[in-house]
Design a protein around this motif. Sequence first.
Motif, short mmCIF file in Angstrom:
data_model
loop_
_atom_site.label_atom_id
_atom_site.label_comp_id
_atom_site.label_asym_id
_atom_site.label_seq_id
_atom_site.Cartn_x
_atom_site.Cartn_y
_atom_site.Cartn_z
N ILE A 629 0.71 -1.17 0.05
CA ILE A 629 -0.05 -0.01 -0.04
C ILE A 629 0.88 1.07 -0.11
O ILE A 629 1.91 1.13 0.61
CB ILE A 629 -0.89 -0.15 1.21
N ARG A 630 0.40 2.35 -0.69
CA ARG A 630 1.11 3.58 -0.88
C ARG A 630 0.29 4.73 -0.62
O ARG A 630 -0.84 4.62 -1.33
CB ARG A 630 1.85 3.61 -2.10
N GLY A 631 0.42 5.79 -0.10
CA GLY A 631 -0.34 6.81 0.34
C GLY A 631 0.44 8.15 0.62
O GLY A 631 1.55 8.07 0.93
N THR A 632 -0.41 8.90 1.19
CA THR A 632 0.17 10.24 1.84
C THR A 632 0.01 10.17 3.22
O THR A 632 0.70 11.01 3.94
CB THR A 632 -0.85 11.37 1.39
N LEU A 633 -0.57 9.10 3.92
CA LEU A 633 -0.42 8.94 5.39
C LEU A 633 1.01 8.37 5.76
O LEU A 633 1.77 7.42 5.00
CB LEU A 633 -1.47 8.01 5.70
N PRO A 634 1.35 8.40 7.13
CA PRO A 634 2.47 7.85 7.70
C PRO A 634 2.48 6.10 7.45
O PRO A 634 1.34 5.76 7.57
CB PRO A 634 2.87 8.58 8.90
N PRO A 635 3.63 5.48 7.54
CA PRO A 635 3.59 4.19 7.54
C PRO A 635 2.72 3.51 8.73
O PRO A 635 1.99 2.67 8.43
CB PRO A 635 4.92 3.74 7.57
#
Length: 789
Positions: A629-635
Motif C-alpha cells: 500500500i502507498r499513500g500520503t499517510l505515515p507508514p
Amino acid sequence: MILAAIRAVVRNWSAYAASIGILALGIGMSVAMFSLVDAVLLRPLPFPGQDAIQLIWKTDPLAGNHVEELAYPELRDLQTGIPEFESVAVMPTSLYGYAKVLQTGNAEPVQIEGAPVSHDFFRVLGVAPRLGRDFAATDERVGAAPVVIVSDRVWRGDLGADQGIVGRMIRLNGVGHTVIGVMAAGVEFPRGAGLWVPLGVERRIVERRGATFLQAIARLKPGARREVVAQKVNALFMRLALEHPDAYTRSQRGVVTPLVEYWTGSARLHLWIMLSAALLLLIASMMSAGNLVLTRMLARGSEIATRLALGARRVDVLAQLAAEGAVIAAAAAVTGLAIAEAAIRFLVRWSPADIPRLAEASLNLNAFCFAAGAAALAAIACSLMPAWPAMRIDIETALREGGARTSLTRRAGRSRNIFILAQAAVTVMLLAVALLLTLSYRAMMTAGTGFDHRDALSMNVRLTGHGKEAPALYGDLVKRLQEASGVTSAAAVLLRPLEGTIGWDVPYEFEFEQKAEGNRVLPKGNYEVVTPGYFKTVGTEILEGRDFNDHDSADGEPVAIISRALAERIRGAGHTPVGYRMRLGLGGPRWLKIVGVSADARYRNITQPGVDVFVPYVQAAPSTNYVVIRGTLPPRELAALVRTTLKGIDSNQAVAGIATIGELIDRNAARHRFNMILLLWFGMCAAILAATGVYSVLAESMAARRREIAIRTALGAQKPRLVRQMIASPLGFVLAGEVLGGGLVWAFGRVGSELLYGVSARSPLLLGAVAIFLLGIIYMTTVERESCI
C-alpha cells in the motif's frame, strides 16, 4: 622483577602510553570480532551430535539453479537407498507461506512462523519436547487429528507458559490443534520457526515426483563419512533422473551440507573475513607498538651499556626488559577488554539481523583466553623483539660513542624496517578491501532494484481458512484500501520483493521451445501472483503492453506479464513478446498470453535480477499473501488502516512483517554495509598506525644523527635534500610493503569474490589509489617531523 617493571612503566608512563593505547585498540577490536565468531560459528548448536546431521537438496549447474527442491517420494528413496543414514526426515525449503494465525481468544490474533515436517524430524535433530511427546507416524497420516508442537518462545510469550498446555486445543488458521509438546529452549529450526505440525501430505503429493517443495535432513550412523554419503546421494539422484525422465533432469546433482554450515550460511565466510581483518589490525598495532618501544629502548642505550659495564648479566637485563613489555601488554589487554565490551554491544546492535545467534556474543571464557593469547604476542612484540638488538651491544664501542645510540640504531635498523614493511602490507590490504567493499556497496545501491517507490508499505496478510474464497476476499480487501482516504494505490502479491532467496520458482517454456529437450535445463522463473495495480504501487515500470485489469477474469483468457530478461529470449528467437504465448511447468495444461513486459527487478537477490513471471490473482492456484500500500499517510497509519480494514472482512486474521520496500532493500544490503563500515574502520586505524610507526623511526633517526645533521647544515647542506635523505629509507620499505599488500589483495579477490558486486579486486587503479593514499599520510606525517630540522 615484575614490581620493578611496573614501577618503571609507571615512572615513564608518558613514554609508554601511546604503545598501550595502540595495543589496546588492536586487542579490543580483535577480541570483539572473535566474540562474534565464537557466538555464531564456534559454539555448539543445541543438537546432540551436530556433526552427524546433514541437509540434502539438489542443484542444477547446467541450468544455473543453485537450489532444486525435493519431492516427497524422494524421502522414501533416501531412506531405502542410503544405508549410512540412521534416520531421515523432510521439511520445506523455506518458511514462507507456512505461517499460522494463532487465536487464543484472550488477545489479538498473531501470526507465528510454522514448519510442516515429517514425523522423524526431531529424532534426526536428536532433541525431544521438554513437555509432552514427539510426533508419531500416525500423526502424519492424511485425516489424522491436527496436532502441534510449540517452541519455548511461543509457549512463554503467546501461551502464558501454561504448564498444563499439553493436551489442550489451540486454534491455528481457524482449525483446532491439540498441543502435544513444548520444545526445549533454543530449539527453533528451521530458523524462526515457532511451531511444528505434521507434514500430512495428500496421496497425490506422496506419489507425485514433480511436486517439489522440500529438502531432506538426515543423521549419519556412527562411523559414516560425509564424503562417501555425498557420493551415494549424488548417484541416487542421477539414477532417479534416468528412471523418471519426465520429473528430473540429468544435469541435477545432489548436495549434502553439514547442519552447522547450513545454519550459518554465507555469514560464515563474512565473519571469518572480518576476524581476519581484525587480526591484521592486531598485527599492525603490535608492529606499531613494537616500533615505539624499540625507539624507547634505543633511548635507554646509555643505561643498558652502563649496567652491562658494571657487571649485570645480559640475561638479567633481557628479563627486566621482557617484564616491562609484559606489563605494557597486560595494561593494553585490560584496556582492550573494555574496548571489546563496548565494541560488542555496538556491533550486535548494528549488525544484520540475518546472522544467527549474533545477539548471544559476549566476553566469555573463550574471549578472555583469546585476549590472553593476544597479550602474550603483544608482550613478545613489545619486549623480546625490541630488546634483542640491545642485547648484542658492544659495551666498549657503545660507551665510547656516548650512550650506544649510534651502535644500537645500526643493529636495530633491520627490526624496525621489518616492522615498517609488515605494517605497510597490512595497511594496504585493509584499505584496499575496505575500498572494494565501499565501491561494491555503492554500485549495489545505485544499480537500481526495479522498485522505485521505496515508501510503499508491505505486510503479510494471510486470509487463512477461506479456501477457494481467498482470492475474492483479497480483491475485496485491496478494493477497500484503494477507496480509503489517504491511499494512493494498493495491491496484493504472493511473495513480496526481497523476502528471501527462495520463493515460488517454476520452469517455463515458450511456444517456439515447445518440443525442445533443452527446456528442462532452462533457469526457472520467479513466479508471482498479483492483483491489478501492483506494478504502480511498488514502482516497477511496464515497458511494453499493459498491466492486469478487471477484465482478466477467472474464466477469461489466461494471461501473464514477464520481465524484460524473459522478453529478450523471445526477441532472440525472432518474435514479439507482447501477444506471444508461454506455459508454466514444462508441458503445463494451459498456455498463457503475454500481455505486458515489466522492467527487471531484484525479487530474490539484491545483487542480481532474475527472470519473473506474473499472473493475475484470479487465475492462479496459490493465493496472494502480502499487501502493498502507498499513500500520503505515515507508514504507521497505513498499517493501522490495513488492520482496521482486515477486521471488517475477517476479525480472526492477523497482520505481520510490516516493512516498507526501502526497509526491505536496506535489510538485504545490511550485511554488505556492515562489512564495509567495519573494514573502513580497520583500514583507517591501520593507516594511522603505519604513519605512527614510520614517525617513530624518523624520530629516533633524527635523535641519533643530530650531531651529523648539525655539522652538515653548518657546512651548507640544503634542508630539502636532508629531508629526502631522512625519509628515503623508511619510504622504501613502505613501498615494498605496499607491493606485498597488493599481492594479498589479489588473493582476496579469489577468496572473497562473493562479497563484491560490480568491482574487481585486481584493478591496478584501485591498488594504486590505496598506495598513493598511504604514502600521502606517511609523507605528511614525516614532513611535519622533518620541519623541525
